[in-house]
Design a protein around this motif. Structure first.
Motif, PDB file in Angstrom:
ATOM      1  N   LEU A  81       0.833  -1.195   0.000  1.00 44.91           N
ATOM      2  CA  LEU A  81       0.000   0.000   0.000  1.00 44.91           C
ATOM      3  C   LEU A  81       0.871   1.251   0.000  1.00 44.91           C
ATOM      4  CD1 LEU A  81      -2.722  -1.031   2.619  1.00 44.91           C
ATOM      5  CD2 LEU A  81      -2.909  -1.071   0.122  1.00 44.91           C
ATOM      6  N   ASP A  82       0.472   2.260  -0.756  1.00 42.35           N
ATOM      7  CA  ASP A  82       1.298   3.455  -0.910  1.00 42.35           C
ATOM      8  C   ASP A  82       1.642   4.106   0.428  1.00 42.35           C
ATOM      9  OD1 ASP A  82       1.273   3.060  -3.597  1.00 42.35           O
ATOM     10  OD2 ASP A  82       0.183   4.888  -4.118  1.00 42.35           O
ATOM     11  N   GLU A  83       0.656   4.170   1.341  1.00 36.86           N
ATOM     12  CA  GLU A  83       0.924   4.827   2.624  1.00 36.86           C
ATOM     13  C   GLU A  83       1.951   4.061   3.450  1.00 36.86           C
ATOM     14  OE1 GLU A  83      -3.272   2.915   3.099  1.00 36.86           O
ATOM     15  OE2 GLU A  83      -2.032   3.796   1.516  1.00 36.86           O
ATOM     16  N   ASN A  84       1.981   2.715   3.287  1.00 31.89           N
ATOM     17  CA  ASN A  84       2.963   1.925   4.021  1.00 31.89           C
ATOM     18  C   ASN A  84       4.338   1.958   3.347  1.00 31.89           C
ATOM     19  OD1 ASN A  84       1.315   1.088   6.177  1.00 31.89           O
ATOM     20  ND2 ASN A  84       0.363  -0.468   4.902  1.00 31.89           N
ATOM     21  N   ILE A  85       4.350   2.055   2.023  1.00 30.34           N
ATOM     22  CA  ILE A  85       5.630   2.247   1.320  1.00 30.34           C
ATOM     23  C   ILE A  85       6.249   3.566   1.767  1.00 30.34           C
ATOM     24  CG2 ILE A  85       6.698   2.654  -0.928  1.00 30.34           C
ATOM     25  CD1 ILE A  85       4.606   0.774  -2.144  1.00 30.34           C
ATOM     26  N   LEU A  87       5.703   5.128   4.616  1.00 32.58           N
ATOM     27  CA  LEU A  87       6.128   4.999   6.005  1.00 32.58           C
ATOM     28  C   LEU A  87       7.443   4.237   6.104  1.00 32.58           C
ATOM     29  CD1 LEU A  87       5.688   5.207   9.064  1.00 32.58           C
ATOM     30  CD2 LEU A  87       4.190   3.193   8.902  1.00 32.58           C
ATOM     31  N   ALA A  88       7.525   3.093   5.418  1.00 35.49           N
ATOM     32  CA  ALA A  88       8.745   2.279   5.468  1.00 35.49           C
ATOM     33  C   ALA A  88       9.947   3.045   4.925  1.00 35.49           C
ATOM     34  CB  ALA A  88       8.539   0.982   4.686  1.00 35.49           C
ATOM     35  N   ALA A  89       9.731   3.798   3.850  1.00 43.19           N
ATOM     36  CA  ALA A  89      10.832   4.567   3.250  1.00 43.19           C
ATOM     37  C   ALA A  89      11.350   5.627   4.210  1.00 43.19           C
ATOM     38  CB  ALA A  89      10.371   5.207   1.949  1.00 43.19           C
ATOM     39  N   THR A  90      10.444   6.296   4.933  1.00 50.60           N
ATOM     40  CA  THR A  90      10.885   7.317   5.892  1.00 50.60           C
ATOM     41  C   THR A  90      11.607   6.693   7.075  1.00 50.60           C
ATOM     42  OG1 THR A  90       8.744   7.269   7.048  1.00 50.60           O
ATOM     43  CG2 THR A  90       9.004   8.874   5.273  1.00 50.60           C
ATOM     44  N   LYS A  91      11.366   5.385   7.323  1.00 50.20           N
ATOM     45  CA  LYS A  91      12.070   4.665   8.386  1.00 50.20           C
ATOM     46  C   LYS A  91      13.387   4.071   7.900  1.00 50.20           C
ATOM     47  CE  LYS A  91       8.776   4.827  11.644  1.00 50.20           C
ATOM     48  NZ  LYS A  91       8.962   5.290  13.028  1.00 50.20           N
ATOM     49  N   GLY A  92      13.648   4.212   6.591  1.00 49.92           N
ATOM     50  CA  GLY A  92      14.921   3.743   6.039  1.00 49.92           C
ATOM     51  C   GLY A  92      14.900   2.356   5.438  1.00 49.92           C
ATOM     52  N   TYR A  93      13.714   1.764   5.273  1.00 52.06           N
ATOM     53  CA  TYR A  93      13.618   0.426   4.688  1.00 52.06           C
ATOM     54  C   TYR A  93      13.490   0.497   3.168  1.00 52.06           C
ATOM     55  CZ  TYR A  93      12.406  -1.271   9.399  1.00 52.06           C
ATOM     56  OH  TYR A  93      12.408  -1.567  10.733  1.00 52.06           O
ATOM     57  N   GLY A  94      13.837  -0.634   2.526  1.00 44.72           N
ATOM     58  CA  GLY A  94      13.495  -0.781   1.125  1.00 44.72           C
ATOM     59  C   GLY A  94      14.597  -0.668   0.106  1.00 44.72           C
ATOM     60  N   LEU A 144       4.587  -4.339  15.835  1.00 46.49           N
ATOM     61  CA  LEU A 144       5.859  -3.621  15.650  1.00 46.49           C
ATOM     62  C   LEU A 144       6.160  -3.422  14.174  1.00 46.49           C
ATOM     63  CD1 LEU A 144       8.466  -4.899  18.280  1.00 46.49           C
ATOM     64  CD2 LEU A 144       7.569  -2.594  17.993  1.00 46.49           C
ATOM     65  N   LEU A 145       5.971  -4.465  13.370  1.00 48.55           N
ATOM     66  CA  LEU A 145       6.241  -4.359  11.936  1.00 48.55           C
ATOM     67  C   LEU A 145       5.300  -3.348  11.282  1.00 48.55           C
ATOM     68  CD1 LEU A 145       6.774  -8.128  11.005  1.00 48.55           C
ATOM     69  CD2 LEU A 145       8.526  -6.370  11.262  1.00 48.55           C
ATOM     70  N   GLN A 146       4.036  -3.361  11.668  1.00 54.48           N
ATOM     71  CA  GLN A 146       3.062  -2.428  11.095  1.00 54.48           C
ATOM     72  C   GLN A 146       3.420  -0.986  11.407  1.00 54.48           C
ATOM     73  OE1 GLN A 146      -0.631  -3.849  12.725  1.00 54.48           O
ATOM     74  NE2 GLN A 146      -0.816  -5.529  11.251  1.00 54.48           N
ATOM     75  N   MET A 147       4.022  -0.745  12.560  1.00 51.30           N
ATOM     76  CA  MET A 147       4.440   0.609  12.925  1.00 51.30           C
ATOM     77  C   MET A 147       5.480   1.161  11.966  1.00 51.30           C
ATOM     78  SD  MET A 147       4.677   0.269  17.081  1.00 51.30           S
ATOM     79  CE  MET A 147       5.622   1.793  17.191  1.00 51.30           C
ATOM     80  N   ASP A 148       6.219   0.253  11.286  1.00 44.96           N
ATOM     81  CA  ASP A 148       7.234   0.668  10.321  1.00 44.96           C
ATOM     82  C   ASP A 148       6.795   0.425   8.876  1.00 44.96           C
ATOM     83  OD1 ASP A 148       8.814   1.482  12.380  1.00 44.96           O
ATOM     84  OD2 ASP A 148      10.515   0.192  11.924  1.00 44.96           O
ATOM     85  N   GLY A 149       5.511   0.092   8.672  1.00 38.94           N
ATOM     86  CA  GLY A 149       5.005  -0.098   7.317  1.00 38.94           C
ATOM     87  C   GLY A 149       5.297  -1.460   6.717  1.00 38.94           C
ATOM     88  N   LEU A 150       5.568  -2.452   7.573  1.00 40.84           N
ATOM     89  CA  LEU A 150       5.889  -3.790   7.080  1.00 40.84           C
ATOM     90  C   LEU A 150       4.777  -4.776   7.400  1.00 40.84           C
ATOM     91  CD1 LEU A 150       8.981  -2.643   8.325  1.00 40.84           C
ATOM     92  CD2 LEU A 150       9.498  -4.392   6.658  1.00 40.84           C
ATOM     93  N   LEU A 151       4.780  -5.883   6.665  1.00 40.04           N
ATOM     94  CA  LEU A 151       3.766  -6.913   6.780  1.00 40.04           C
ATOM     95  C   LEU A 151       4.426  -8.223   7.197  1.00 40.04           C
ATOM     96  CD1 LEU A 151       0.704  -7.567   6.154  1.00 40.04           C
ATOM     97  CD2 LEU A 151       1.497  -8.259   3.885  1.00 40.04           C
TER      98      LEU A 151
END
Length: 207
Positions: A81-85, A87-94, A144-151
């Motif tokens: 989902l775009d909103e989770n992508i 979120l994850a990107a702002t947390k440094g993932y991906g 915890l994973l959802q807080m960072d935009g992960l599944l």
């Protein structure tokens, strides 16, 4: 113009921002297709949406003292989902799975496991997928994973051992059922699942 065209790799997303520093204010749009950008005021970053598999060891205390180690294989990914992508990107993932794994390990260290996180039976927890998915430990990992935009895709124990071999020998009947089970059981990965090996000496025979 070809230099302004950015290809989106398979199972990835392109995050277009107004700065090399990724934050909510800078992110302009997210696309899962190759796209053109304005190189004078836009930057493109690839966000990997493929699964990340890693091992993590939970330290579970047992009464009256000591602990056992619950080794698990965890599979997760950045949610599509775009909103989770975002979120994850702002947390440094991906962008790099090795870096992502290090972040995930640090994230899971926030969980302080107690016996209440597991089901009533350690054997049931390790071998019953439904019981495990409904456990408090699984819910804690998901949150915890959802807080960072992960599944969370998969969570399965691969090994359970006592952290102190001497403690395993001196267990009494007053200790928890987790402690008792560690006297008899060892857990090994077997074709993606977990089998229980009971030492022959522990088996009771009936006449």
């Amino acid at each position: 113009m070809i230099g302004f065209y950015h290809i989106c790799p398979a199972n990835s997303a392109l995050l277009i921002s107004s700065s090399n520093q990724i934050n909510n204010k800078a992110i302009k749009r997210i696309t899962k297709k190759s796209t053109w950008i304005n190189p004078f005021n836009e930057h493109a970053q690839v966000v990997d949406l493929s699964a990340i598999t890693f091992n993590y060891v939970f330290h579970v205390p047992i009464k009256p003292s000591g602990e056992f180690l619950l080794q698990c294989e965890i599979i997760t990914k950045v949610d599509s989902l775009d909103e989770n992508i975002r979120l994850a990107a702002t947390k440094g993932y991906g962008s790099d799975q090795k870096s992502d794994t290090a972040k995930l390990v640090a994230l899971l260290k926030r969980i302080k496991v107690t016996e209440e996180h597991l089901s009533e039976s350690l054997e049931n927890f390790c071998n019953n997928k439904t019981a495990r998915e409904q456990s408090k430990l699984s819910e804690a990992i998901k949150k915890l994973l959802q807080m960072d935009g992960l599944l969370l895709l998969s969570f399965s124990p691969t090994k359970v051992v006592s952290s102190d071999s001497k403690a395993a020998v001196t267990l009494s009947s007053e200790q928890s059922h987790y402690s008792q089970s560690l006297r008899k059981l060892s857990f090994e990965q077997y074709v993606g699942e977990t089998k229980i090996v009971v030492p022959r000496a522990c088996l009771k025979t009936t006449s």
